[in-house]
Design a protein around this motif. Structure first.
Motif, mmCIF file in Angstrom:
data_model
loop_
_atom_site.group_PDB
_atom_site.id
_atom_site.type_symbol
_atom_site.label_atom_id
_atom_site.label_comp_id
_atom_site.label_asym_id
_atom_site.label_seq_id
_atom_site.Cartn_x
_atom_site.Cartn_y
_atom_site.Cartn_z
ATOM 1 N N GLY A 1 0.799 -1.212 0.000
ATOM 2 C CA GLY A 1 0.000 0.000 0.000
ATOM 3 C C GLY A 1 0.836 1.269 0.000
ATOM 4 N N TYR A 2 0.236 2.328 0.503
ATOM 5 C CA TYR A 2 0.842 3.655 0.527
ATOM 6 C C TYR A 2 2.049 3.659 1.448
ATOM 7 C CZ TYR A 2 0.331 8.795 0.111
ATOM 8 O OH TYR A 2 0.483 10.124 -0.177
ATOM 9 N N ASN A 3 3.114 4.371 1.028
ATOM 10 C CA ASN A 3 4.377 4.294 1.760
ATOM 11 C C ASN A 3 5.076 5.649 1.826
ATOM 12 O OD1 ASN A 3 6.411 2.860 3.157
ATOM 13 N ND2 ASN A 3 7.579 2.551 1.280
ATOM 14 N N ASN A 4 4.294 6.722 1.903
ATOM 15 C CA ASN A 4 4.876 8.062 1.824
ATOM 16 C C ASN A 4 5.809 8.403 2.970
ATOM 17 O OD1 ASN A 4 2.502 8.012 3.421
ATOM 18 N ND2 ASN A 4 2.244 10.235 3.237
ATOM 19 N N TYR A 5 5.644 7.757 4.129
ATOM 20 C CA TYR A 5 6.516 8.007 5.271
ATOM 21 C C TYR A 5 7.329 6.770 5.672
ATOM 22 C CZ TYR A 5 3.888 12.346 5.935
ATOM 23 O OH TYR A 5 3.316 13.587 5.768
ATOM 24 N N GLY A 6 7.381 5.779 4.822
ATOM 25 C CA GLY A 6 8.120 4.566 5.173
ATOM 26 C C GLY A 6 7.350 3.622 6.053
ATOM 27 N N GLN A 7 6.020 3.780 6.099
ATOM 28 C CA GLN A 7 5.191 2.959 6.984
ATOM 29 C C GLN A 7 5.116 1.491 6.564
ATOM 30 O OE1 GLN A 7 4.191 5.637 5.086
ATOM 31 N NE2 GLN A 7 1.968 5.613 4.778
ATOM 32 N N LEU A 8 5.686 1.152 5.414
ATOM 33 C CA LEU A 8 5.766 -0.257 5.020
ATOM 34 C C LEU A 8 7.018 -0.931 5.583
ATOM 35 C CD1 LEU A 8 4.570 -0.281 1.296
ATOM 36 C CD2 LEU A 8 3.219 -0.434 3.407
ATOM 37 N N GLY A 9 7.943 -0.147 6.135
ATOM 38 C CA GLY A 9 9.133 -0.706 6.772
ATOM 39 C C GLY A 9 10.142 -1.297 5.823
ATOM 40 N N LEU A 10 10.148 -0.822 4.593
ATOM 41 C CA LEU A 10 10.997 -1.411 3.548
ATOM 42 C C LEU A 10 12.228 -0.577 3.229
ATOM 43 C CD1 LEU A 10 8.065 -2.574 1.271
ATOM 44 C CD2 LEU A 10 9.464 -4.010 2.772
ATOM 45 N N GLY A 11 12.507 0.445 4.043
ATOM 46 C CA GLY A 11 13.716 1.235 3.863
ATOM 47 C C GLY A 11 13.613 2.324 2.822
ATOM 48 N N ASP A 12 12.391 2.577 2.330
ATOM 49 C CA ASP A 12 12.191 3.607 1.320
ATOM 50 C C ASP A 12 10.787 4.186 1.460
ATOM 51 O OD1 ASP A 12 10.315 1.865 -0.079
ATOM 52 O OD2 ASP A 12 12.034 0.823 -0.934
ATOM 53 N N THR A 13 10.390 5.019 0.520
ATOM 54 C CA THR A 13 9.049 5.604 0.546
ATOM 55 C C THR A 13 8.289 5.286 -0.743
ATOM 56 O OG1 THR A 13 9.946 7.708 -0.263
ATOM 57 C CG2 THR A 13 9.697 7.461 2.120
ATOM 58 N N THR A 14 8.589 4.141 -1.324
ATOM 59 C CA THR A 14 7.944 3.709 -2.568
ATOM 60 C C THR A 14 6.711 2.871 -2.262
ATOM 61 O OG1 THR A 14 10.101 3.646 -3.666
ATOM 62 C CG2 THR A 14 8.283 2.465 -4.734
ATOM 63 N N THR A 15 5.590 3.257 -2.818
ATOM 64 C CA THR A 15 4.346 2.511 -2.628
ATOM 65 C C THR A 15 4.455 1.119 -3.251
ATOM 66 O OG1 THR A 15 2.968 4.476 -2.456
ATOM 67 C CG2 THR A 15 1.902 2.493 -3.339
ATOM 68 N N ARG A 16 3.830 0.120 -2.614
ATOM 69 C CA ARG A 16 3.820 -1.246 -3.136
ATOM 70 C C ARG A 16 2.384 -1.693 -3.390
ATOM 71 N NH1 ARG A 16 8.589 0.043 -1.578
ATOM 72 N NH2 ARG A 16 10.310 -1.429 -1.750
ATOM 73 N N THR A 17 2.169 -2.360 -4.498
ATOM 74 C CA THR A 17 0.822 -2.830 -4.842
ATOM 75 C C THR A 17 0.654 -4.326 -4.583
ATOM 76 O OG1 THR A 17 1.471 -3.155 -7.156
ATOM 77 C CG2 THR A 17 0.499 -1.025 -6.568
ATOM 78 N N SER A 18 1.715 -4.984 -4.129
ATOM 79 C CA SER A 18 1.660 -6.401 -3.749
ATOM 80 C C SER A 18 2.436 -6.577 -2.451
ATOM 81 C CB SER A 18 2.282 -7.291 -4.829
ATOM 82 O OG SER A 18 1.604 -7.150 -6.052
#
Length: 229
Positions: free
Chosen positions: A30-47
Motif C-alpha cells: 500500500g501507501y508508503n509516503n513516510y516509510g510505513q511499510l518498513g521497507l527502507g524507502d518511501t515507494t508505494t507497493r501494490t503487492s
C-alpha cells in the motif's frame, strides 16, 4: 485472494496494510509516503513485500505509522513520527523497523497518531499524539517514549483516531480520549483523560475505528457504540 500464502495476522491503516504469514514473516503493501511499510524507502507497493528477515507475532497499523512485535517479544516501529508515535524519544520518521526500548511486549495498538502497548508484565504504555487524553495519562501532553498508564494490568488494547479502549486483567473495559459521538461508551459525550470503566460487563475483545467502537463480552455478544452515520 491475495497471493498463495497462508496468513495468521493482518492489520490495516488508512492506506497501507501489514500481514504476518504462517511462517511468521511480515509483509507490507500500500501507501508508503513516510516509510510505513518498513521497507527502507518511501515507494508505494501494490503487492505484499517481505519486511526484513525477522519473524513476528503481532502487528498494528496507524494512519501513517506501523508497530510490530517480533518473536523475541521486542517492539519495533516505523513510518511517520511527527507526534512521537514511534516511541523512539524523538519525532524523526523511520523507513525501517526500529527497536523501541528494551522491554518485551505482548500486545500493541495504533491510532491515527498515537500508540498503545502492553508489556510482558501486563502494564499498559502510551506514546505519541495525546489530544483529548487518548494516551490515558491524565493530561493532553504528547509523549515521545512509552509512558506507563496507571497501575492496572491489561490483556487487550485498541486505538481509534482520538480515543482508546483497553480490557484489564479482570476483564473490565475502560475507555479514554475524545468522546464527541459517544465512542467511549460512557453514556455521554464528555472526553476522558484517564481510563474510565465502561459498565459492569466483562469482555474478551475490543476494536476501535475512527469514531466508533466494538467489543465482545464474556458471553460472546457483540456491542457497538459511537458514530453511526
Amino acid at each position: 485472494k491475495v497471493g498463495t500464502d497462508t496468513w495468521t495476522v493482518v492489520a490495516a491503516g488508512d492506506y497501507h496494510s501489514l500481514a504476518i504469514n504462517s511462517d511468521g514473516y511480515l509483509y507490507s503493501f500500500g501507501y508508503n509516503n513516510y516509510g510505513q511499510l518498513g521497507l527502507g524507502d518511501t515507494t508505494t507497493r501494490t503487492s505484499p513485500v517481505k519486511v526484513g528477515t525477522d519473524t513476528w507475532t503481532a502487528v498494528a497499523v496507524g494512519q501513517y505509522h506501523s508497530l510490530a512485535i517480533n518473536s523475541d517479544g521486542y517492539l519495533y516501529s516505523f513510518g511517520y513520527n511527527g507526534y512521537g508515535q514511534l516511541g523512539l524519544g524523538d519525532t524523526t520518521t523511520r523507513t525501517s523497523p526500529t527497536k523501541v526500548g528494551t522491554d518485551t511486549w505482548i500486545a500493541v495498538a495504533a491510532g491515527e497518531g498515537h500508540s498503545l502497548a502492553i508489556n510482558s508484565d501486563g502494564y499498559l504504555y502510551g506514546f505519541g499524539w495525546n489530544t483529548d487524553g487518548k494516551l490515558g495519562l491524565g493530561d493532553t501532553t504528547n509523549r515521545l517514549s512509552p509512558t506507563k498508564v496507571g497501575t492496572d494490568t491489561w490483556i487487550a488494547v485498541a486505538g481509534g483516531r482520538g480515543h482508546s479502549l483497553a480490557i484489564n486483567s479482570d476483564g473490565y473495559l475502560y475507555s479514554f480520549g475524545y468522546n464527541n459521538v459517544g465512542q467511549l461508551g460512557l453514556g455521554d459525550t464528555t472526553r476522558r483523560l484517564s481510563p474510565t470503566k465502561v459498565g459492569t460487563d466483562t469482555w474478551i475483545a475490543v476494536v476501535a475505528g475512527r469514531a466508533h467502537s466494538l467489543a465482545i463480552n464474556s458471553d460472546g455478544y457483540l456491542y457497538s457504540f459511537g458514530y453511526n452515520n
